[in-house]
Design an enzyme around this catalytic site. Structure first.
Site, PDB file in Angstrom:
ATOM      1  N   GLN A   1       0.854  -1.257   0.121  1.00 37.88           N
ATOM      2  CA  GLN A   1       0.039   0.070   0.066  1.00 37.88           C
ATOM      3  C   GLN A   1       0.865   1.280  -0.015  1.00 37.88           C
ATOM      4  OE1 GLN A   1      -3.305  -0.218   2.726  1.00 37.88           O
ATOM      5  NE2 GLN A   1      -3.982   2.051   2.028  1.00 37.88           N
ATOM      6  N   PHE A   2       1.095   1.747  -1.073  1.00 33.97           N
ATOM      7  CA  PHE A   2       2.153   2.917  -1.452  1.00 33.97           C
ATOM      8  C   PHE A   2       1.535   4.220  -0.708  1.00 33.97           C
ATOM      9  CE2 PHE A   2      -0.745   3.756  -5.001  1.00 33.97           C
ATOM     10  CZ  PHE A   2      -0.641   5.043  -5.170  1.00 33.97           C
ATOM     11  N   THR A   3       0.162   4.198  -0.531  1.00 35.93           N
ATOM     12  CA  THR A   3      -0.445   5.257  -0.057  1.00 35.93           C
ATOM     13  C   THR A   3      -0.120   5.367   1.515  1.00 35.93           C
ATOM     14  OG1 THR A   3      -2.709   4.148   0.564  1.00 35.93           O
ATOM     15  CG2 THR A   3      -2.582   5.394  -1.514  1.00 35.93           C
TER      16      THR A   3
END
Length: 150
Positions: A78-80
Site C-alpha cells: 500500500q504505497f498510500t
C-alpha cells in the site's frame, strides 16, 4: 517502511472478482515502502511483526504472539501509507518508493516472515485490490522502521 498491522478474526483480498488470498485469525499488514528503506528495515519489521504480542492469554491480557495462537498473515502492499497531506486536500505520494524498489522489499518482508515459520497470504503488488477484514478488538498498530529504536 511503514506498516499498519490489524489483529483480525478473518480477512481476504480480491482482485478482479477473484479471491487471491485469505486467512483466518491473525494479522492484516498494510505495507508501505519509501526509497530510503533497506533490508535492515525488512529485518527490523520481521522481528517486530513475528514477535508482536497482541493476542489475549488465559487471563485476558495481550500476551501471545502470532505463532502462539496459530495465526496467519495477510500482507497487502500500500504505497498510500506514505501520503503527505501538508498542503491542500489532495495527497502527494512523492515519498512512496520507486515501484521496483518497493516490490523488492515487500517481497523480501513476506519471504522473511515465512522463514520465521509464519503463513503469509498476499495480494498482488500494484494491483487494485478489495480487502475484506474483521478487525478483532479492534486492535490496530502502526510500526514505522524509520522511527525505530534498536
Amino acid at each position: 517502511m511503514r506498516i499498519v498491522l490489524q489483529r483480525v478474526s478473518q480477512a481476504s483480498v480480491t482482485i478482479n472478482g477473484e479471491v487471491t488470498g485469505q486467512i483466518n485469525r491473525g494479522f492484516v499488514i498494510l505495507v508501505g515502502v519509501e526509497d530510503a528503506d533497506t533490508m535492515e528495515d525488512v529485518d527490523y519489521l520481521t522481528r517486530k511483526i513475528a514477535g508482536m504480542r497482541i493476542f489475549e492469554d488465559e487471563a485476558g491480557k495481550m500476551n501471545h504472539s502470532l505463532d502462539q495462537v496459530g495465526g496467519e498473515i495477510l500482507s497487502i502492499s500500500q504505497f498510500t501509507l506514505h501520503a503527505s497531506t501538508r498542503k491542500g486536500n489532495r495527497p502527494s505520494f512523492t515519498r512512496a518508493g520507486d515501484p521496483d524498489h518497493a516490490e523488492q522489499l515487500y517481497d523480501a518482508l513476506n519471504d522473511r516472515l515465512r522463514k520465521e515459520g509464519l503463513t503469509v497470504a498476499t495480494g498482488e503488488f500494484g494491483a487494485d485490490m478489495a480487502v475484506d477484514l474483521t478487525n478483532d478488538g479492534p486492535v490496530t498498530i502502526i510500526i514505522d522502521s524509520q522511527a525505530k529504536d534498536f
